[in-house]
Scaffold this motif. Structure first.
Motif, short mmCIF file in Angstrom:
data_model
loop_
_atom_site.label_atom_id
_atom_site.label_comp_id
_atom_site.label_asym_id
_atom_site.label_seq_id
_atom_site.Cartn_x
_atom_site.Cartn_y
_atom_site.Cartn_z
N GLN A 58 -4.13 10.26 5.05
CA GLN A 58 -3.31 10.38 6.24
C GLN A 58 -2.27 9.26 6.36
OE1 GLN A 58 -7.12 11.67 8.56
NE2 GLN A 58 -5.38 12.05 9.91
N VAL A 59 -2.39 8.23 5.54
CA VAL A 59 -1.38 7.16 5.53
C VAL A 59 -0.49 7.38 4.32
CG1 VAL A 59 -0.94 4.69 5.55
CG2 VAL A 59 -2.99 5.58 6.65
N VAL A 60 0.72 7.87 4.56
CA VAL A 60 1.63 8.25 3.49
C VAL A 60 2.27 7.04 2.84
CG1 VAL A 60 3.77 9.50 2.95
CG2 VAL A 60 2.15 10.44 4.61
N ALA A 61 2.78 6.14 3.66
CA ALA A 61 3.52 4.98 3.14
C ALA A 61 3.39 3.84 4.13
CB ALA A 61 4.99 5.34 2.94
N ALA A 62 3.51 2.62 3.61
CA ALA A 62 3.48 1.43 4.45
C ALA A 62 4.46 0.41 3.88
CB ALA A 62 2.08 0.85 4.51
N VAL A 63 5.34 -0.09 4.72
CA VAL A 63 6.28 -1.12 4.31
C VAL A 63 6.13 -2.30 5.26
CG1 VAL A 63 7.91 0.54 3.33
CG2 VAL A 63 8.19 -0.20 5.69
N VAL A 64 6.42 -3.49 4.78
CA VAL A 64 6.27 -4.67 5.63
C VAL A 64 7.35 -4.65 6.71
CG1 VAL A 64 6.36 -7.19 5.71
CG2 VAL A 64 5.17 -6.03 3.84
N HIS A 65 6.89 -4.69 7.94
CA HIS A 65 7.80 -4.75 9.09
C HIS A 65 8.13 -6.21 9.41
CE1 HIS A 65 9.63 -3.84 12.94
NE2 HIS A 65 8.85 -4.74 13.48
N SER A 66 7.10 -7.06 9.36
CA SER A 66 7.30 -8.49 9.60
C SER A 66 6.19 -9.28 8.93
CB SER A 66 7.33 -8.79 11.11
OG SER A 66 6.10 -8.46 11.70
N GLY A 67 6.46 -10.55 8.68
CA GLY A 67 5.48 -11.40 8.02
C GLY A 67 5.81 -11.57 6.55
N GLN A 68 4.87 -12.13 5.83
CA GLN A 68 5.07 -12.39 4.40
C GLN A 68 5.35 -11.09 3.65
OE1 GLN A 68 2.25 -15.01 2.59
NE2 GLN A 68 2.43 -14.02 0.59
N THR A 69 6.24 -11.15 2.71
CA THR A 69 6.59 -9.97 1.93
C THR A 69 5.50 -9.68 0.91
OG1 THR A 69 8.93 -10.42 2.20
CG2 THR A 69 8.32 -8.95 0.41
N VAL A 70 5.04 -8.47 0.92
CA VAL A 70 4.11 -7.96 -0.09
C VAL A 70 4.69 -6.62 -0.55
CG1 VAL A 70 2.08 -9.10 0.88
CG2 VAL A 70 2.65 -6.80 1.63
N PRO A 71 4.25 -6.12 -1.70
CA PRO A 71 4.81 -4.85 -2.16
C PRO A 71 4.54 -3.71 -1.18
CG PRO A 71 3.60 -5.96 -3.91
CD PRO A 71 3.31 -6.71 -2.64
N ASN A 72 5.45 -2.74 -1.15
CA ASN A 72 5.25 -1.54 -0.33
C ASN A 72 4.09 -0.74 -0.88
OD1 ASN A 72 7.51 -2.21 1.17
ND2 ASN A 72 8.87 -0.92 -0.03
N PHE A 73 3.45 0.03 -0.02
CA PHE A 73 2.39 0.95 -0.44
C PHE A 73 2.91 2.36 -0.29
CE2 PHE A 73 -0.95 3.86 1.10
CZ PHE A 73 -1.67 3.97 -0.08
N ILE A 74 2.95 3.10 -1.39
CA ILE A 74 3.34 4.52 -1.36
C ILE A 74 2.17 5.29 -1.96
CG2 ILE A 74 5.03 6.26 -2.06
CD1 ILE A 74 6.21 3.96 -0.38
N SER A 75 1.57 6.14 -1.17
CA SER A 75 0.41 6.89 -1.66
C SER A 75 0.88 7.98 -2.60
CB SER A 75 -0.35 7.50 -0.50
OG SER A 75 -1.46 8.20 -0.99
N SER A 76 0.29 8.04 -3.78
CA SER A 76 0.69 9.05 -4.74
C SER A 76 -0.41 10.07 -5.00
CB SER A 76 1.10 8.40 -6.06
OG SER A 76 0.02 7.65 -6.57
N ARG A 77 -1.65 9.66 -4.90
CA ARG A 77 -2.73 10.56 -5.30
C ARG A 77 -3.49 11.17 -4.12
NH1 ARG A 77 -4.31 5.42 -5.49
NH2 ARG A 77 -6.40 4.87 -4.86
#
Length: 178
Positions: free
Chosen positions: A137-156
């Motif tokens: 149910q969580v398709v994608a997550a990008v950093v809105h604020s705070g330390q930069t970490v890689p984006n999460f894009i669900s593929s499977r």
């Protein structure tokens, strides 16, 4: 252009089963606050459900604004806020008082038995809260604020029909599963 955006690419695409049809028909852009360490894990592996002791059971909890997400995290270490596309499907909506007074806790299976896909808790001091019980149910997550970490894009995990029906962009770049 900033943040996540979802646009309909092909409205004729529908889910391959009843649950996927419900999920594709109702999504929201929500927020999740967490620690740097947990954010790195989310970026790599995706979201995990919280403890069964949480308000409405072991789920992935989200808020409608970044500020609410930080307040709900209740931890000074929650310095990273993700902006997420969340497939809500059919929501079970009620007040915090209702869920607490009846000690209602859900799992993915028990929620599905009621014909619902997510729980929307209203009238909380920290703002409304949404709980989803399955990783898909969580398709994608990008950093809105705070330390930069890689984006999460669900593929499977996300229903493949989602990617056929919608286009997801972040800061003008189209995102797609690997």
């Amino acid at each position: 252009m900033s943040g996540l955006a979802v646009t309909v690419k092909n409205a004729s695409v529908v889910g391959s089963n009843d649950r996927n049809k419900r999920l594709l028909g109702n999504y929201a852009i929500l927020y999740h606050a967490t620690s740097v360490e947990a954010a790195k894990a989310i970026s790599k592996e995706g979201f995990v459900r919280g403890s069964e002791k949480c308000l409405v059971g072991s789920a992935i909890y989200m808020a409608y604004t970044p500020e609410e997400a930080v307040r709900k995290a209740e931890a000074p270490s929650a310095t990273v806020v993700f902006q997420c596309i969340v497939l809500l499907g059919k929501e079970m909506k009620n007040t915090k008082e209702h869920f607490v007074s009846k000690n209602l806790k859900y799992s993915f299976a028990s929620l599905q038995e009621t014909g619902h896909d997510s729980v929307h808790v209203t009238k909380m001091l920290t703002g409304d809260e949404v709980a989803v019980y399955n990783y898909d149910q969580v398709v994608a997550a990008v950093v809105h604020s705070g330390q930069t970490v890689p984006n999460f894009i669900s593929s499977r995990k996300v229903p493949r029909e989602f990617w056929e029906r919608y286009t997801v962009t972040h800061k003008g770049t189209t995102l797609s599963p690997n």
